[in-house]
Design a protein around this motif. Structure first.
Motif, PDB file in Angstrom:
ATOM      1  N   MET A   1      16.940  55.649 -40.673  1.00 43.44           N
ATOM      2  CA  MET A   1      16.120  54.524 -39.697  1.00 43.44           C
ATOM      3  C   MET A   1      17.249  54.136 -38.644  1.00 43.44           C
ATOM      4  O   MET A   1      18.703  54.290 -38.846  1.00 43.44           O
ATOM      5  N   ALA A   2      17.022  53.638 -37.502  1.00 43.88           N
ATOM      6  CA  ALA A   2      17.792  53.007 -36.376  1.00 43.88           C
ATOM      7  C   ALA A   2      18.676  51.855 -37.409  1.00 43.88           C
ATOM      8  O   ALA A   2      18.186  51.400 -38.091  1.00 43.88           O
ATOM      9  N   SER A   3      19.756  51.602 -36.513  1.00 40.63           N
ATOM     10  CA  SER A   3      20.553  50.522 -37.021  1.00 40.63           C
ATOM     11  C   SER A   3      19.975  49.087 -37.282  1.00 40.63           C
ATOM     12  O   SER A   3      20.213  48.270 -38.155  1.00 40.63           O
ATOM     13  N   LYS A   4      19.197  48.716 -36.338  1.00 40.51           N
ATOM     14  CA  LYS A   4      18.244  47.696 -36.323  1.00 40.51           C
ATOM     15  C   LYS A   4      16.850  48.048 -36.117  1.00 40.51           C
ATOM     16  O   LYS A   4      16.410  47.701 -34.906  1.00 40.51           O
ATOM     17  N   PRO A   5      16.042  48.508 -36.892  1.00 37.97           N
ATOM     18  CA  PRO A   5      14.692  48.896 -36.571  1.00 37.97           C
ATOM     19  C   PRO A   5      13.809  47.796 -35.882  1.00 37.97           C
ATOM     20  O   PRO A   5      13.659  46.796 -36.292  1.00 37.97           O
ATOM     21  N   GLY A   6      13.206  48.459 -34.794  1.00 40.74           N
ATOM     22  CA  GLY A   6      12.382  47.662 -34.047  1.00 40.74           C
ATOM     23  C   GLY A   6      10.797  47.826 -34.524  1.00 40.74           C
ATOM     24  O   GLY A   6      10.611  48.513 -35.643  1.00 40.74           O
ATOM     25  N   ILE A   7       9.955  47.168 -33.946  1.00 45.15           N
ATOM     26  CA  ILE A   7       8.469  47.362 -34.424  1.00 45.15           C
ATOM     27  C   ILE A   7       8.098  48.757 -34.177  1.00 45.15           C
ATOM     28  O   ILE A   7       8.533  49.340 -33.322  1.00 45.15           O
ATOM     29  N   LEU A   8       6.920  48.945 -34.939  1.00 44.83           N
ATOM     30  CA  LEU A   8       6.569  50.419 -34.858  1.00 44.83           C
ATOM     31  C   LEU A   8       7.319  51.440 -35.257  1.00 44.83           C
ATOM     32  O   LEU A   8       7.351  52.730 -34.437  1.00 44.83           O
ATOM     33  N   SER A   9       8.618  51.300 -36.106  1.00 46.26           N
ATOM     34  CA  SER A   9       9.493  52.206 -36.227  1.00 46.26           C
ATOM     35  C   SER A   9       8.920  53.249 -37.363  1.00 46.26           C
ATOM     36  O   SER A   9       9.024  54.486 -36.959  1.00 46.26           O
TER      37      SER A   9
ATOM     38  N   SER B   1      18.955  55.129 -31.811  1.00 43.52           N
ATOM     39  CA  SER B   1      20.349  55.570 -32.723  1.00 43.52           C
ATOM     40  C   SER B   1      19.710  56.276 -34.167  1.00 43.52           C
ATOM     41  O   SER B   1      20.420  57.135 -34.541  1.00 43.52           O
ATOM     42  N   HIS B   2      18.291  56.271 -34.387  1.00 47.50           N
ATOM     43  CA  HIS B   2      17.876  57.216 -35.426  1.00 47.50           C
ATOM     44  C   HIS B   2      18.060  58.423 -35.347  1.00 47.50           C
ATOM     45  O   HIS B   2      18.509  59.514 -36.029  1.00 47.50           O
ATOM     46  N   HIS B   3      17.580  59.017 -33.839  1.00 47.34           N
ATOM     47  CA  HIS B   3      17.717  60.228 -33.524  1.00 47.34           C
ATOM     48  C   HIS B   3      19.197  60.645 -33.527  1.00 47.34           C
ATOM     49  O   HIS B   3      19.610  61.879 -34.036  1.00 47.34           O
ATOM     50  N   HIS B   4      19.930  59.912 -33.065  1.00 45.15           N
ATOM     51  CA  HIS B   4      21.575  60.099 -32.870  1.00 45.15           C
ATOM     52  C   HIS B   4      22.381  60.144 -34.062  1.00 45.15           C
ATOM     53  O   HIS B   4      23.493  60.404 -34.006  1.00 45.15           O
ATOM     54  N   SER B   5      21.797  59.702 -35.053  1.00 45.26           N
ATOM     55  CA  SER B   5      22.331  59.843 -36.401  1.00 45.26           C
ATOM     56  C   SER B   5      22.755  61.075 -36.800  1.00 45.26           C
ATOM     57  O   SER B   5      23.646  61.434 -37.626  1.00 45.26           O
ATOM     58  N   SER B   6      22.070  62.148 -36.295  1.00 42.22           N
ATOM     59  CA  SER B   6      22.515  63.583 -36.421  1.00 42.22           C
ATOM     60  C   SER B   6      23.378  64.047 -35.147  1.00 42.22           C
ATOM     61  O   SER B   6      22.856  64.432 -34.187  1.00 42.22           O
ATOM     62  N   ILE B   7      24.643  64.279 -35.572  1.00 40.00           N
ATOM     63  CA  ILE B   7      25.524  64.670 -34.456  1.00 40.00           C
ATOM     64  C   ILE B   7      25.382  66.079 -34.534  1.00 40.00           C
ATOM     65  O   ILE B   7      25.338  66.722 -33.419  1.00 40.00           O
ATOM     66  N   VAL B   8      25.438  66.971 -35.617  1.00 43.82           N
ATOM     67  CA  VAL B   8      25.249  68.338 -35.348  1.00 43.82           C
ATOM     68  C   VAL B   8      23.662  68.421 -35.776  1.00 43.82           C
ATOM     69  O   VAL B   8      22.925  67.915 -36.697  1.00 43.82           O
ATOM     70  N   THR B   9      22.972  69.346 -34.871  1.00 47.30           N
ATOM     71  CA  THR B   9      21.585  69.071 -34.608  1.00 47.30           C
ATOM     72  C   THR B   9      20.819  70.308 -35.192  1.00 47.30           C
ATOM     73  O   THR B   9      21.539  71.522 -35.345  1.00 47.30           O
ATOM     74  N   GLU B  10      19.651  70.519 -35.748  1.00 45.90           N
ATOM     75  CA  GLU B  10      18.892  71.548 -36.354  1.00 45.90           C
ATOM     76  C   GLU B  10      17.500  71.394 -35.442  1.00 45.90           C
ATOM     77  O   GLU B  10      17.203  70.498 -34.905  1.00 45.90           O
TER      78      GLU B  10
END
Length: 619
Positions: A1-9, A161-170
């Motif tokens: 999850m994002a560091s501070k999850p917003g609405i409709l996360s 930030s949820h998406h960017h938690s993955s530094i190495v991507t697949e």
């Protein structure tokens, strides 16, 4: 999850698990029924009818990218980033298919509400071109600024930030976003489709091609290996500003504040947000050659559906201990095809890469199943495949190769021993892990134990295990006369603590192949079953404890572990795999296969010193 999850996360169907696919069933039933019942050929809605096959195609498209990306990054040639992927990332990216379900719901919903507009012709060349041009124009421009807005600290903390938690991507990283963010993306990406519908240029091929192009470029940008050749840009230099490459987007995940574009780098060049190292990263990735391993672990396929549990298979399955899944029955065409392929595949293939300290580790898979290993007429073929893998690993400069699963069976291990003696020029050392397996079983026995019951096929590691137990003064009971005689034949000094018994009341059992359900029910309540076999025993008693097959927990210094080894829990490694790493790390210049066995105490102490720990007995 994002560091501070917003609405409709969160997605509303998060709690449904794999049953979330049922959400597209009503639309599929409605469109199919309407299609069949429509008597006027011209009124049949082919778009609605083809939505379900197209969604299946999208799933297959994604999975092919996931498998090929993992294969290429494991080999190492043209790999962009070397950093590790872990189980947390795999779990986080399990939701990659949610956007496909949303796609199905939107298509079916639009087809029902805008029935006439979405009853479109099969193909219009100008309509297809218009859709693609509308994407590379307004859709790309609006995405660029939306993406920059998502990097503002307020939106970044709550969503991106949820998406960017993955530094190495697949490839499966590509559409892993909170729901609100995906809705925003879909709002932009629907612009070309809806405008084409509005001007009467929409067509089935155009819409499906547009979505496929988006999937292809999205997966390409997150695959972590470079494959766009330089001559592409030499022949047509403007291509650099029209379509990105994997290196371009990889930099966005490492630098965060550059290369914002979706697929069209033009807007990064126009607004000055292109990363300065874009060209050098691209060129260096193209020059990179395949990686040479220091240690190779040679395993094989087990059951027909084990292909899906490989790191190259389904991440949601490979990241968990292998168990049969009912829904894999629906994959039987692919399963049968993969089994037929193993009959003609002439060499082992790489499935995983990892690292331990300075050692580069790879896992290779012999394309044969358990049933083929048990067939006498397949033994020669399998032995040749193992020998070929040893030669290939030696050519690559590997220090050691460990034999996993049935590759360490006495028949194949003995053949390897003879092969290594016939080829003294080979520098590589082959290990079957029998000494470490014996050490793990020995150290899994509770300290207060005074006697154990031994049941199962006798092998060389069992001889060593029984010998060590007898030296410690622990009584070893066996209920099979043939097992008793084999052990005494190995060492007649064992008779002081080795007994042939008719009783099953011992509460610590050391078990191997040949243990029956009937025998398990003779064990007293609370019995601990500790396997010394390659495969785990069938668990038929709920009032007893079952340990894993010989294995150890990997230390944090073992990097890029994101798949489970067969039935073992996360970050657990089989005894043979650990032994291969330890022999290479410690420089043990010996082959341990066939009738040869290494020092039990020495390999155990070296494993502990290197941070490996025994697995606790599950309760």
């Amino acid at each position: 999850m994002a560091s501070k999850p917003g609405i409709l996360s969160d997605w509303p169907w998060k709690s449904m698990g794999n049953f979330k696919y049922a959400l597209v069933v009503p639309g599929a039933i409605y469109s199919t029924y309407s299609f069949i019942m429509c008597k006027d050929e011209n009124e049949r809605n082919w778009f609605m009818f083809l939505v379900l096959p197209f969604l299946v195609f999208r799933l297959i498209h994604y999975q092919l990218w996931i498998s090929y990306s993992r294969y290429r990054t494991a080999k190492g040639n043209n790999r962009i980033l070397d950093k590790s992927i872990d189980f947390d990332q795999v779990d986080r990216e399990r939701s990659w298919d949610d956007q496909i379900i949303l796609n199905g719901i939107l298509f079916y919903g639009a087809g029902i509400v805008l029935k006439d507009q979405f009853n479109m012709p099969f193909f219009k060349a100008d309509g297809t071109l218009i859709i693609l041009l509308l994407h590379w124009g307004p859709a790309e421009f609006l995405y660029y600024w939306l993406h920059r807005a998502l990097h503002h600290h307020y939106l970044y903390a709550r969503y991106h930030s949820h998406h960017h938690s993955s530094i190495v991507t697949e490839p499966n990283t590509s559409f892993v976003h909170p729901m609100a963010e995906v809705l925003a993306y879909y709002g932009l990406l629907l612009i070309p489709t809806l405008l084409s519908v509005y001007i009467g240029k929409a067509n089935i091929v155009g819409v499906f091609t547009y979505v496929t192009v988006i999937d292809f470029l999205n997966n390409m940008g997150h695959c972590n290996f470079e494959f766009i050749p330089q001559w592409f840009y030499t022949i047509f230099p403007p291509l650099k500003y029209i379509v990105y490459n994997p290196s371009f987007h990889s930099l966005h995940h490492t630098q965060f504040r550059t290369n914002y574009t979706l697929f069209c780098p033009l807007y990064d060049y126009v607004y000055g947000t292109v990363d300065k190292s874009t060209d050098s990263v691209y060129e260096n990735a193209l020059k990179r050659e395949a990686e040479s391993p220091d240690v190779v672990h040679l395993s094989h396929l087990t059951t027909p559906d084990s292909i899906y549990h490989l790191p190259l298979g389904f991440p949601s399955l490979s990241s968990k201990p292998q168990v049969s899944k009912w829904y894999l029955l629906f994959m039987w065409p692919v399963t049968v095809w993969s089994m037929l392929l193993t009959w003609v595949l002439g060499h082992a293939f790489i499935s995983e890469r990892s690292a331990f300290k300075k050692l580069k580790l790879q896992a290779w898979v012999v394309p044969k199943y358990n049933m083929q290993y048990s067939s006498k007429w397949q033994r020669e073929t399998i032995s040749k495949l193992i020998e070929q893998a040893i030669r290939d690993a030696d050519k690559k400069g590997a220090k050691g190769l460990s034999l996993g699963l049935l590759n360490q069976h006495e028949v194949f291990s003995r053949n390897v021993e003879l092969y290594m003696k016939r080829n003294p020029q080979l520098k590589i050392k082959v290990v079957d892990g029998s000494s470490l397996a014996a050490a793990i079983v020995l150290n899994s026995i509770p300290k207060e134990t005074t006697q154990v019951l031994l049941r199962g096929r006798v092998s060389k590691d069992v001889y060593v295990l029984v010998q060590a137990l007898c030296q410690k003064g622990i009584k070893v009971l066996t209920v099979q006369e043939d097992e008793y005689k084999k052990l005494l034949k190995f060492d007649n000094k064992l008779q002081s603590n080795l007994f042939l018994s008719e009783r099953y009341d011992t509460k610590v059992w050391l078990v191997g192949d040949g243990l029956t359900d009937k025998e398990q029910f003779k064990a007293p309540k609370g019995t601990i079953f500790i396997p010394f076999s390659i495969f785990p025993p069938k668990k038929v008693r709920k009032d007893c404890y079952y340990h894993t097959t010989p294995a150890m927990v990997a230390p944090a210094s073992v990097e890029n572990l994101h798949s489970c080894e067969d039935w073992l829990p996360r970050r657990a490694m089989s005894a043979s795999r650990v032994a291969g790493i330890i022999h290479a790390s410690e420089g043990f210049d010996v082959n341990e296969c066939g009738g040869t066995i290494f020092s039990v105490d020495k390999v155990w102490e070296a494993s502990l010193e290197n941070g490996f720990r025994p697995l606790p007995i599950s309760t």
